[in-house]
Design a protein around this motif. Structure first.
Motif, PDB file in Angstrom:
ATOM      1  N   ASP A 180      37.387  43.513  44.104  1.00  0.00           N
ATOM      2  CA  ASP A 180      36.135  43.046  43.510  1.00  0.00           C
ATOM      3  C   ASP A 180      34.936  43.385  44.388  1.00  0.00           C
ATOM      4  O   ASP A 180      33.815  43.537  43.888  1.00  0.00           O
TER       5      ASP A 180
ATOM      6  N   GLU B 171      44.003  45.087  40.010  1.00  0.00           N
ATOM      7  CA  GLU B 171      42.617  44.645  39.807  1.00  0.00           C
ATOM      8  C   GLU B 171      41.678  45.800  39.486  1.00  0.00           C
ATOM      9  O   GLU B 171      40.609  45.579  38.904  1.00  0.00           O
TER      10      GLU B 171
ATOM     11  N   GLU C 134      40.695  34.140  35.653  1.00  0.00           N
ATOM     12  CA  GLU C 134      41.919  34.603  36.310  1.00  0.00           C
ATOM     13  C   GLU C 134      43.148  33.803  35.918  1.00  0.00           C
ATOM     14  O   GLU C 134      44.274  34.262  36.114  1.00  0.00           O
TER      15      GLU C 134
ATOM     16  N   THR D  85      46.914  39.622  37.074  1.00  0.00           N
ATOM     17  CA  THR D  85      47.033  39.490  38.526  1.00  0.00           C
ATOM     18  C   THR D  85      47.684  38.161  38.899  1.00  0.00           C
ATOM     19  O   THR D  85      48.448  38.080  39.868  1.00  0.00           O
TER      20      THR D  85
ATOM     21  N   MET E 248      42.692  41.026  45.858  1.00  0.00           N
ATOM     22  CA  MET E 248      41.754  40.840  44.761  1.00  0.00           C
ATOM     23  C   MET E 248      40.317  40.859  45.253  1.00  0.00           C
ATOM     24  O   MET E 248      39.445  41.468  44.620  1.00  0.00           O
TER      25      MET E 248
END
Length: 231
Positions: free
Chosen positions: A148, A15, A115, A120, A144
């Motif tokens: 983020d 990520e 996504e 990922t 993830m």
């Protein structure tokens, strides 16, 4: 626990520098950080549940090209929406920081679409084929969200030091970049009907968005004109 740690590490590293981090930072420039992180968590939980289901229980893959195209068109809509909302941001104090169901759903749907078919998700499917599904689901989701969250912290910091108009324009540019990136990725090697349909959809979305933005600007300009005094 092994599946959890493995999936956490793989997804967190995958990520870093990914478009999802840029999206998270973009949203953090305009909305409350906790709304963004909750929306990302909800979207990630759903996407990785799908990934684990397909990888562990079915051993199948998803039509990633089509999903990438749909995500790209969604990013185009969000970019136009950002520009359209510029006038309201100037008129209403702290509109960009207000939390509401519409903001949560918008961010969640954007991340969910982006996504689907991303690396990922593919990594999660791969890990789930040979490891405990619950550990992969939890580990990949946490990995993830953690990655983020770093981008959200950066976006929140920048949001306090940049003018609202610059934030709006920058966010729109990033969304248009995401749209081009995702759409181009999905159309590599795609059939001509899919290419034609995608181009047509993009033209229609852009045309409608440009019309609404222009109409909004005209209405705003007329509202700013001084009212003639009555003798």
């Amino acid at each position: 626990m092994t599946a959890l740690l493995l999936s956490f590490g793989v997804i967190f590293v995958a990520e870093l520098g990914d478009k999802s981090q840029l999206m998270a930072m973009t949203y953090a420039l305009r909305y409350r950080w906790w709304v963004v992180i909750l929306a990302i968590t909800a979207a990630t939980t759903a996407v990785h549940a799908v990934s684990v289901f397909f990888g562990h229980f079915l051993g199948m893959s998803l039509p990633t090209d089509l999903l990438s195209v749909l995500a790209g068109l969604a990013m185009l809509v969000f970019g136009l929406w950002t520009l359209y909302g510029d006038r309201l941001d100037d008129e209403e104090q702290n509109r960009a920081s207000r939390a509401g169901a519409s903001v949560f759903l918008a961010v969640m749907s954007a991340f969910f679409l982006a996504e689907l078919g991303d690396k990922t998700m593919l990594a999660t499917i791969t890990i789930a084929t040979d490891h405990d599904w619950l550990g992969v689901w939890i580990g990949s989701t946490i990995g993830m969200v953690a990655a983020d969250a770093l981008a959200i912290a950066v976006g929140g910091f920048l949001g306090k030091h940049l003018p609202e108009r610059i934030i709006s324009i920058g966010a729109a540019v990033l969304f248009f970049g995401f749209a081009a990136w995702l759409t181009a990725t999905g159309l590599v090697g795609a059939s001509m009907p899919l290419v034609a349909a995608t181009i047509s959809a993009a033209v229609v979305i852009s045309g409608v968005g440009a019309f609404l933005i222009a109409r909004d600007r005209r209405s705003a300009a007329q509202a700013d004109l001084p009212t003639p005094s009555v003798p």
